[in-house]
Write a protein that holds these residues in place. Structure first.
Motif, short mmCIF file in Angstrom:
data_model
loop_
_atom_site.label_atom_id
_atom_site.label_comp_id
_atom_site.label_asym_id
_atom_site.label_seq_id
_atom_site.Cartn_x
_atom_site.Cartn_y
_atom_site.Cartn_z
N ASN A 296 0.67 -1.22 -0.03
CA ASN A 296 -0.06 -0.04 -0.02
C ASN A 296 0.93 1.24 0.06
OD1 ASN A 296 -2.99 -1.02 0.14
ND2 ASN A 296 -1.68 -2.08 2.09
N PRO A 297 1.68 1.34 -1.03
CA PRO A 297 2.51 2.65 -1.22
C PRO A 297 1.75 4.04 -0.92
CG PRO A 297 2.09 1.72 -3.30
CD PRO A 297 1.43 0.76 -2.47
N PHE A 298 0.59 4.26 -1.43
CA PHE A 298 0.01 5.48 -1.30
C PHE A 298 -0.52 5.62 0.29
CE2 PHE A 298 -3.96 8.11 -0.89
CZ PHE A 298 -3.21 9.47 -1.16
N VAL A 299 -1.02 4.71 0.76
CA VAL A 299 -1.53 4.94 2.29
C VAL A 299 -0.31 5.12 3.15
CG1 VAL A 299 -2.46 3.67 4.19
CG2 VAL A 299 -3.62 3.12 1.87
N TYR A 300 0.78 4.45 2.91
CA TYR A 300 1.87 4.67 3.63
C TYR A 300 2.63 6.17 3.51
CZ TYR A 300 6.87 3.85 5.38
OH TYR A 300 8.18 3.97 5.96
N TYR A 301 2.46 6.55 2.18
CA TYR A 301 3.15 7.89 1.93
C TYR A 301 2.22 8.74 2.63
CZ TYR A 301 3.99 11.98 -0.78
OH TYR A 301 4.39 13.41 -1.18
N TYR A 302 0.89 8.56 2.53
CA TYR A 302 0.12 9.69 3.03
C TYR A 302 0.14 9.74 4.76
CZ TYR A 302 -4.51 11.80 4.66
OH TYR A 302 -5.27 12.69 5.41
N ASN A 303 0.22 8.60 5.05
CA ASN A 303 0.02 8.48 6.80
C ASN A 303 1.50 8.79 7.23
OD1 ASN A 303 -0.88 7.45 9.55
ND2 ASN A 303 1.03 6.26 9.39
N THR A 304 2.62 8.46 6.53
CA THR A 304 3.89 9.05 7.10
C THR A 304 3.92 10.43 7.03
OG1 THR A 304 4.87 7.19 6.38
CG2 THR A 304 6.40 8.89 6.69
N ASN A 305 3.93 11.05 5.93
CA ASN A 305 3.85 12.58 5.61
C ASN A 305 2.83 13.58 6.28
OD1 ASN A 305 6.43 12.36 3.97
ND2 ASN A 305 5.22 11.26 2.63
N TYR A 306 1.78 12.99 6.47
CA TYR A 306 0.66 13.78 7.25
C TYR A 306 1.07 13.91 8.55
CZ TYR A 306 -3.83 14.60 9.57
OH TYR A 306 -4.84 15.09 10.11
N ASN A 307 1.73 12.74 9.26
CA ASN A 307 2.11 12.98 10.77
C ASN A 307 3.36 13.60 10.75
OD1 ASN A 307 0.07 11.26 11.70
ND2 ASN A 307 1.33 9.36 11.30
N LYS A 308 4.26 13.79 9.79
CA LYS A 308 5.50 14.51 9.78
C LYS A 308 5.29 16.06 9.53
CE LYS A 308 10.27 14.18 8.54
NZ LYS A 308 11.56 13.64 7.64
N TYR A 309 4.48 16.14 8.45
CA TYR A 309 4.44 17.75 8.09
C TYR A 309 3.32 18.59 8.14
CZ TYR A 309 8.69 16.11 5.60
OH TYR A 309 9.94 15.70 5.48
N THR A 310 2.15 17.79 8.66
CA THR A 310 0.88 18.72 8.76
C THR A 310 0.32 18.80 10.17
OG1 THR A 310 -0.74 16.84 8.61
CG2 THR A 310 0.11 17.74 6.65
N ILE A 311 0.98 17.96 11.18
CA ILE A 311 0.40 17.84 12.42
C ILE A 311 1.15 18.92 13.28
CG2 ILE A 311 0.25 16.48 14.60
CD1 ILE A 311 -1.76 15.81 12.50
N SER A 312 0.51 19.92 14.00
CA SER A 312 1.02 20.67 14.97
C SER A 312 1.07 19.96 16.58
CB SER A 312 0.27 22.16 14.97
OG SER A 312 0.61 22.64 13.68
N SER A 313 2.11 19.84 16.82
CA SER A 313 2.19 18.97 18.05
C SER A 313 3.33 19.54 19.15
CB SER A 313 2.41 17.64 18.05
OG SER A 313 2.54 16.79 19.27
N SER A 314 2.72 19.56 20.51
CA SER A 314 4.05 20.05 21.43
C SER A 314 4.75 18.83 22.02
CB SER A 314 3.23 20.54 22.87
OG SER A 314 2.28 19.44 23.27
N VAL A 315 4.38 17.57 21.52
CA VAL A 315 5.29 16.65 21.74
C VAL A 315 6.35 16.28 20.52
CG1 VAL A 315 5.26 14.12 22.08
CG2 VAL A 315 3.39 15.30 22.88
N VAL A 316 5.86 16.36 19.13
CA VAL A 316 6.68 16.18 18.20
C VAL A 316 7.44 17.55 17.50
CG1 VAL A 316 6.96 15.23 15.86
CG2 VAL A 316 5.54 14.24 17.49
N LYS A 317 8.90 17.51 17.36
CA LYS A 317 9.19 18.88 16.92
C LYS A 317 8.78 18.97 15.50
CE LYS A 317 13.82 20.71 15.85
NZ LYS A 317 15.19 20.87 16.06
#
Length: 429
Positions: A166-187
């Motif tokens: 599932n290359p697209f689901v993997y791409y979406y999930n990985t980069n959603y969490n890394k580049y779109t989430i504002s979090s006090s936990v993750v830099k």
């Protein structure tokens, strides 16, 4: 000659088969007949194909390789739902009561997985922070405290995704969490990291729905004074002669338009107009929709629907008043709610000065729209398709209310920012 004929026959046979199909099934009493399949380019839906119902099934054949977000839209009842493609067959069943969709049931493995991923993402954004805040108020040995911690543990886990399967689901999930989430936990990612990601990412970036929120995060990482420099940095890195560079330029123009950042929008719109290279489809559409509503342009004519109120005329061009105020609005828009009584109070004065008001609504609920326009004496019309209305792209509408003032020949003579600006331009007190 025989050999050439054989090659041609093979080529025709090869292209006659679809890469994959998308099948949608609904209950027999679901009245929608036509359905439209959209793919995605950045933040813009692109029509892939249209199909009519056969029995209670719509089946789309997609001839090109495509991994990414898709949307099915039923224009007759203004309903849509999202799905994805891994370049494999997709199957969906709608549970309906009359014309109301109660549930969208994904039947193929990729969409089942994507639904699980997005459900977990939504809960992590909306619920997880609140649960973490209140957990210390309850003993872990209590029934509620134990259940609370179990839910926190569950939400804290990630969905296992096979990148090969599932290359697209993997791409979406990985980069959603890394580049779109504002979090006090993750830099959060730095601007340099975002620029590198966008410049090196494959074509799934445009089909993932992530490009717009990533660019907004990129701008948010800059101060207002440095926004222009930040945009120049990424555009120089991408190169405007490339499709990726032009798509990102188009996205920035749309972002600045939506947020009312007029000077930045004008700068990058001018930059797009001045390009001497071949323009990709995405940027060409942005240029077209903006050109349609430039000051001094002829406002694209609109043919009224059969349900138009307070006129027997066929189109905006048939309205021959000295001036016309075009108002894009919606019954669910709070700012519109404030403006409507003001217009009502001035409407008699407007009419006496040979000015007509034409309201084009981006409503989707017929009852809400009908109840509102009963009290509005000017020309009103709506496609009842919400932001799926043709108005959005044709007139570059990104917010309601939006106003234009036209002369008798449909030339745009003013683009007021507010209802008070409308009356100031018209000299109405």
């Amino acid at each position: 000659m025989k050999k050439l004929s054989f090659i041609i026959a093979v080529s025709i046979s090869t292209f006659s088969f679809a890469q994959f199909s998308v099948q949608v099934e609904a209950n027999p009493n679901y009245s929608a007949k036509e359905a439209i399949l959209f793919t995605l380019d950045g933040s813009k839906d692109i029509i892939s194909s249209k199909e009519s119902k056969s029995g209670n099934i719509w089946k789309f054949k997609v001839p090109q390789n495509y991994k990414g977000m898709m949307k099915i839209y039923f224009p007759e009842i203004n309903y849509s739902f999202n799905l994805i493609s891994e370049n494999k067959d997709v199957s969906v069943k709608l549970t309906t009561t009359s014309d109301k969709v109660e549930d969208v049931i994904y039947l193929d493995q990729a969409n089942i997985l994507m639904d699980e991923v997005q459900d977990l993402q939504n809960k992590n954004e909306l619920i997880f922070p609140a649960l973490v805040q209140i957990k210390d108020y309850y003993s872990p040995n209590s029934t509620f405290g134990g259940a609370l911690r179990n839910e926190i543990d569950r939400l804290g886990k990630t969905v296992s995704i096979d990148a090969q399967k599932n290359p697209f689901v993997y791409y979406y999930n990985t980069n959603y969490n890394k580049y779109t989430i504002s979090s006090s936990v993750v830099k959060p990612p730095t601007q340099t990291e975002i620029v590198d990601f966008i410049s090196k990412s494959g074509e799934m970036l445009e089909t993932s729905s992530l490009l717009r929120p990533i660019l907004v995060n990129y701008l948010n990482a800059a101060t207002n004074a440095n926004s222009e420099q930040a945009v120049d940095t990424i555009l120089n890195k991408l190169v405007l002669e490339t499709p990726r560079g032009q798509t990102v330029l188009s996205e920035f123009i749309d972002i600045f338009s939506a947020y009312g950042m007029v000077s930045l929008k004008d700068k990058y719109l001018t930059k797009a107009k001045d390009l001497k290279c071949t323009i990709n489809t995405r940027l060409a559409k942005t240029l077209k929709s903006n050109a349609n509503v430039e000051l001094g342009a002829i406002f694209p004519n609109y043919i009224f629907s059969k349900s138009v109120t307070n006129t027997n005329l066929k189109s905006i061009a048939d309205v021959k008043n000295a001036k016309k105020v075009i108002m894009f609005w919606a019954s669910t828009c709070s700012h519109c709610e404030k403006d409507l009584p003001i217009i009502l109070g001035k409407y008699t004065t407007l009419k006496s000065n040979n000015v007509e008001v034409i309201g084009l609504s981006l409503d989707s609920d017929k009852t809400s729209y009908d109840n509102k326009v009963k009290a509005l004496p000017w020309i009103n019309d709506s496609e009842l398709r919400g932001w799926n209305s043709s108005y959005s792209e044709t007139y570059n509408i990104t917010a309601t209310p939006t106003y234009f003032i036209l002369d008798s020949n449909n030339k745009i003579i003013a683009k007021p920012d507010s209802i008070s600006d409308v009356f100031t331009f018209l000299g109405v007190k």
